[in-house]
Design a protein around this motif. Sequence first.
Motif, PDB file in Angstrom:
ATOM      1  N   GLY A  14      41.045  56.572  49.459  1.00 21.61           N
ATOM      2  CA  GLY A  14      40.651  56.928  50.810  1.00 21.61           C
ATOM      3  C   GLY A  14      41.871  57.450  51.537  1.00 21.61           C
ATOM      4  N   LEU A  15      41.656  58.318  52.520  1.00 20.37           N
ATOM      5  CA  LEU A  15      42.787  58.869  53.265  1.00 20.37           C
ATOM      6  C   LEU A  15      43.275  57.890  54.326  1.00 20.37           C
ATOM      7  CD1 LEU A  15      42.059  62.631  54.020  1.00 20.37           C
ATOM      8  CD2 LEU A  15      43.730  61.680  52.441  1.00 20.37           C
ATOM      9  N   THR A  16      42.336  57.278  55.026  1.00 18.33           N
ATOM     10  CA  THR A  16      42.697  56.370  56.112  1.00 18.33           C
ATOM     11  C   THR A  16      43.184  55.033  55.556  1.00 18.33           C
ATOM     12  OG1 THR A  16      41.080  57.456  57.501  1.00 18.33           O
ATOM     13  CG2 THR A  16      41.845  55.299  58.223  1.00 18.33           C
ATOM     14  N   ARG A  17      42.439  54.527  54.565  1.00 16.00           N
ATOM     15  CA  ARG A  17      42.852  53.303  53.870  1.00 16.00           C
ATOM     16  C   ARG A  17      42.636  53.509  52.383  1.00 16.00           C
ATOM     17  NH1 ARG A  17      39.792  51.574  57.826  1.00 16.00           N
ATOM     18  NH2 ARG A  17      38.041  51.467  56.397  1.00 16.00           N
ATOM     19  N   CYS A  18      43.703  53.447  51.626  1.00  8.32           N
ATOM     20  CA  CYS A  18      43.600  53.544  50.168  1.00  8.32           C
ATOM     21  C   CYS A  18      43.883  52.152  49.616  1.00  8.32           C
ATOM     22  CB  CYS A  18      44.617  54.574  49.652  1.00  8.32           C
ATOM     23  SG  CYS A  18      44.473  54.912  47.886  1.00  8.32           S
ATOM     24  N   GLY A  19      42.830  51.502  49.107  1.00  6.43           N
ATOM     25  CA  GLY A  19      42.976  50.138  48.612  1.00  6.43           C
ATOM     26  C   GLY A  19      43.673  50.113  47.264  1.00  6.43           C
ATOM     27  N   LEU A  20      44.616  49.170  47.103  1.00  2.00           N
ATOM     28  CA  LEU A  20      45.337  49.025  45.839  1.00  2.00           C
ATOM     29  C   LEU A  20      45.318  47.557  45.442  1.00  2.00           C
ATOM     30  CD1 LEU A  20      48.453  51.248  46.721  1.00  2.00           C
ATOM     31  CD2 LEU A  20      46.472  51.927  45.358  1.00  2.00           C
ATOM     32  N   GLY A  21      45.044  47.311  44.172  1.00  4.57           N
ATOM     33  CA  GLY A  21      45.019  45.925  43.723  1.00  4.57           C
ATOM     34  C   GLY A  21      45.288  45.839  42.232  1.00  4.57           C
ATOM     35  N   ALA A  22      46.167  44.929  41.849  1.00  2.00           N
ATOM     36  CA  ALA A  22      46.510  44.800  40.436  1.00  2.00           C
ATOM     37  C   ALA A  22      46.202  43.398  39.944  1.00  2.00           C
ATOM     38  CB  ALA A  22      47.981  45.124  40.219  1.00  2.00           C
ATOM     39  N   VAL A  23      45.595  43.343  38.761  1.00  2.00           N
ATOM     40  CA  VAL A  23      45.304  42.059  38.129  1.00  2.00           C
ATOM     41  C   VAL A  23      45.762  42.109  36.674  1.00  2.00           C
ATOM     42  CG1 VAL A  23      43.263  41.741  39.590  1.00  2.00           C
ATOM     43  CG2 VAL A  23      42.994  42.621  37.270  1.00  2.00           C
ATOM     44  N   GLU A  24      45.838  40.929  36.095  1.00  2.00           N
ATOM     45  CA  GLU A  24      46.322  40.797  34.734  1.00  2.00           C
ATOM     46  C   GLU A  24      45.366  39.862  34.016  1.00  2.00           C
ATOM     47  OE1 GLU A  24      50.917  40.679  33.549  1.00  2.00           O
ATOM     48  OE2 GLU A  24      50.152  38.869  34.507  1.00  2.00           O
ATOM     49  N   GLY A  25      45.024  40.199  32.806  1.00  2.00           N
ATOM     50  CA  GLY A  25      44.147  39.301  32.064  1.00  2.00           C
ATOM     51  C   GLY A  25      43.547  39.991  30.863  1.00  2.00           C
ATOM     52  N   ARG A  26      42.580  39.313  30.287  1.00  2.00           N
ATOM     53  CA  ARG A  26      41.820  39.893  29.173  1.00  2.00           C
ATOM     54  C   ARG A  26      40.435  39.287  29.208  1.00  2.00           C
ATOM     55  NH1 ARG A  26      45.437  36.459  26.589  1.00  2.00           N
ATOM     56  NH2 ARG A  26      44.408  34.574  25.814  1.00  2.00           N
ATOM     57  N   PRO A  27      39.477  39.965  28.583  1.00  2.00           N
ATOM     58  CA  PRO A  27      38.127  39.414  28.595  1.00  2.00           C
ATOM     59  C   PRO A  27      38.134  38.008  28.001  1.00  2.00           C
ATOM     60  CG  PRO A  27      38.142  41.652  27.692  1.00  2.00           C
ATOM     61  CD  PRO A  27      39.569  41.221  27.817  1.00  2.00           C
ATOM     62  N   GLY A  28      37.496  37.100  28.699  1.00  2.00           N
ATOM     63  CA  GLY A  28      37.374  35.754  28.148  1.00  2.00           C
ATOM     64  C   GLY A  28      38.495  34.811  28.513  1.00  2.00           C
ATOM     65  N   ALA A  29      39.333  35.223  29.452  1.00  2.00           N
ATOM     66  CA  ALA A  29      40.417  34.334  29.897  1.00  2.00           C
ATOM     67  C   ALA A  29      40.560  34.477  31.402  1.00  2.00           C
ATOM     68  CB  ALA A  29      41.707  34.687  29.181  1.00  2.00           C
ATOM     69  N   PRO A  30      41.129  33.483  32.072  1.00  2.00           N
ATOM     70  CA  PRO A  30      41.276  33.593  33.526  1.00  2.00           C
ATOM     71  C   PRO A  30      42.114  34.811  33.903  1.00  2.00           C
ATOM     72  CG  PRO A  30      41.811  31.381  32.767  1.00  2.00           C
ATOM     73  CD  PRO A  30      41.657  32.233  31.546  1.00  2.00           C
ATOM     74  N   LEU A  31      41.751  35.429  35.007  1.00  2.00           N
ATOM     75  CA  LEU A  31      42.486  36.588  35.498  1.00  2.00           C
ATOM     76  C   LEU A  31      43.539  36.128  36.492  1.00  2.00           C
ATOM     77  CD1 LEU A  31      39.274  38.641  36.173  1.00  2.00           C
ATOM     78  CD2 LEU A  31      41.030  39.353  34.554  1.00  2.00           C
ATOM     79  N   ARG A  32      44.607  36.907  36.588  1.00  2.00           N
ATOM     80  CA  ARG A  32      45.633  36.591  37.585  1.00  2.00           C
ATOM     81  C   ARG A  32      45.798  37.758  38.554  1.00  2.00           C
ATOM     82  NH1 ARG A  32      47.693  35.010  33.084  1.00  2.00           N
ATOM     83  NH2 ARG A  32      48.963  36.894  32.816  1.00  2.00           N
ATOM     84  N   LEU A  33      45.925  37.408  39.821  1.00  2.00           N
ATOM     85  CA  LEU A  33      46.246  38.425  40.829  1.00  2.00           C
ATOM     86  C   LEU A  33      47.722  38.793  40.692  1.00  2.00           C
ATOM     87  CD1 LEU A  33      45.610  39.999  43.531  1.00  2.00           C
ATOM     88  CD2 LEU A  33      46.505  37.972  44.699  1.00  2.00           C
ATOM     89  N   VAL A  34      48.004  40.080  40.659  1.00  2.00           N
ATOM     90  CA  VAL A  34      49.405  40.525  40.630  1.00  2.00           C
ATOM     91  C   VAL A  34      49.833  40.959  42.026  1.00  2.00           C
ATOM     92  CG1 VAL A  34      51.032  42.201  39.643  1.00  2.00           C
ATOM     93  CG2 VAL A  34      49.208  41.236  38.204  1.00  2.00           C
ATOM     94  N   LYS A  35      49.007  41.770  42.667  1.00  2.00           N
ATOM     95  CA  LYS A  35      49.377  42.298  43.985  1.00  2.00           C
ATOM     96  C   LYS A  35      48.144  42.943  44.599  1.00  2.00           C
ATOM     97  CE  LYS A  35      52.659  45.758  45.882  1.00  2.00           C
ATOM     98  NZ  LYS A  35      53.561  45.140  46.860  1.00  2.00           N
ATOM     99  N   VAL A  36      48.048  42.833  45.904  1.00  2.00           N
ATOM    100  CA  VAL A  36      46.921  43.485  46.575  1.00  2.00           C
ATOM    101  C   VAL A  36      47.385  44.009  47.924  1.00  2.00           C
ATOM    102  CG1 VAL A  36      46.054  41.320  47.597  1.00  2.00           C
ATOM    103  CG2 VAL A  36      44.494  43.262  47.284  1.00  2.00           C
ATOM    104  N   GLY A  37      46.833  45.149  48.317  1.00  2.00           N
ATOM    105  CA  GLY A  37      47.226  45.732  49.593  1.00  2.00           C
ATOM    106  C   GLY A  37      46.534  47.046  49.842  1.00  2.00           C
TER     107      GLY A  37
END
Lengths: 205, 205
Positions: A14-37
Amino acid sequence: MRLPELRVMGVDPGLTRCGLGAVEGRPGAPLRLVKVGVVRTPADDGIGARLVAIETGIERWLDEVEPDAVAVERVFAQHNLRTVMGTAQASAVAILCAARRGLPVALHTPSEVKAAITGSGTADKQQVGTMVTRLLRLDAMPKPADAADALALAICHVWRGGAQSRLAEAAAEAAARAKDGPGTTAAAYFRGRGRAAGYSRGTTK
Amino acid sequence: MRLPELRVMGVDPGLTRCGLGAVEGRPGAPLRLVKVGVVRTPADDGIGARLVAIETGIERWLDEVEPDAVAVERVFAQHNLRTVMGTAQASAVAILCAARRGLPVALHTPSEVKAAITGSGTADKQQVGTMVTRLLRLDAMPKPADAADALALAICHVWRGGAQSRLAEAAAEAAARAKDGPGTTAAAYFRGRGRAAGYSRGTTK
């Protein structure tokens, strides 16, 4: 079969707000938040300055997050005529930044993402945000919605990205779904493995 | 009042063929062709590779042409639904490349360009190509049409770009138009000053 972890950066363009979010994980295991903004650009700036600001923001993120892949929301021309051009242009910048580094770029439609995260391709933003919050075991829903959507894209890609290389698991899941009745991707995930792997906190929140 | 010369690079954005054309001149004087061509990307390449190829092509052009300004066709969502997303994405790359260098970026609609070059906002590609060929005194029409369209954008910008700073001239032109009957931008250009400044070759071709 244990798949390698994948660090995925999602982009809700988006031009006004471009959402960015990174996660780490694999199918079948808990996911981890890396960064969001979110990268914001002023509506009264010229389109050139806005695209440069988005490029700068995404480049900084890529430097910091060092993702294995980038997932960008696929934009359709027939939706939201008023904002679609800006969305398409912001998505082009995100795709360009990733491809320039040789990173794989995946495009997922909003309904693919919603279906992967909530089980329904027509889920609303609140539902997507709730599931993102649960899946990443966050204390609060990421704000604004664009940031949560970017995380949803990244989660969708971790799950779908692994899908190609887990045909055996898919067969087992299908069998489990058939046994338990019609289920959603996320529901099957919780039911099949997520709970055992530490997702109960999320589901009971 | 003698305006400074402007070197303008026009971009007719597209994923398969991105037309590029640079001209030099000022309102009321003969225009010169600087360079014309097209950046092509294979339809079976991924969107990331295609946008990177377009960026590389445009960057090379900017290095070589060193324009004072870049004019990009303004894309509308309601046109050509099938190709509009690719067009929007290619235009984003062009705008980004120019803005990153601090170059002014102007967006002109197809009908603005057609009206400036041919006098009619609904002129077809053949008409635009014919006028571009005349105005630049070329031996043959630039091919493909995307290349000619890029030159038309650049010419339009040289003419329109100067418009803001020549209010006195505009008043004189309006007077001339009123005297000679309704005319077009290009026609007025030929009639008023172009012929005297060496455009007769073009008009009689």
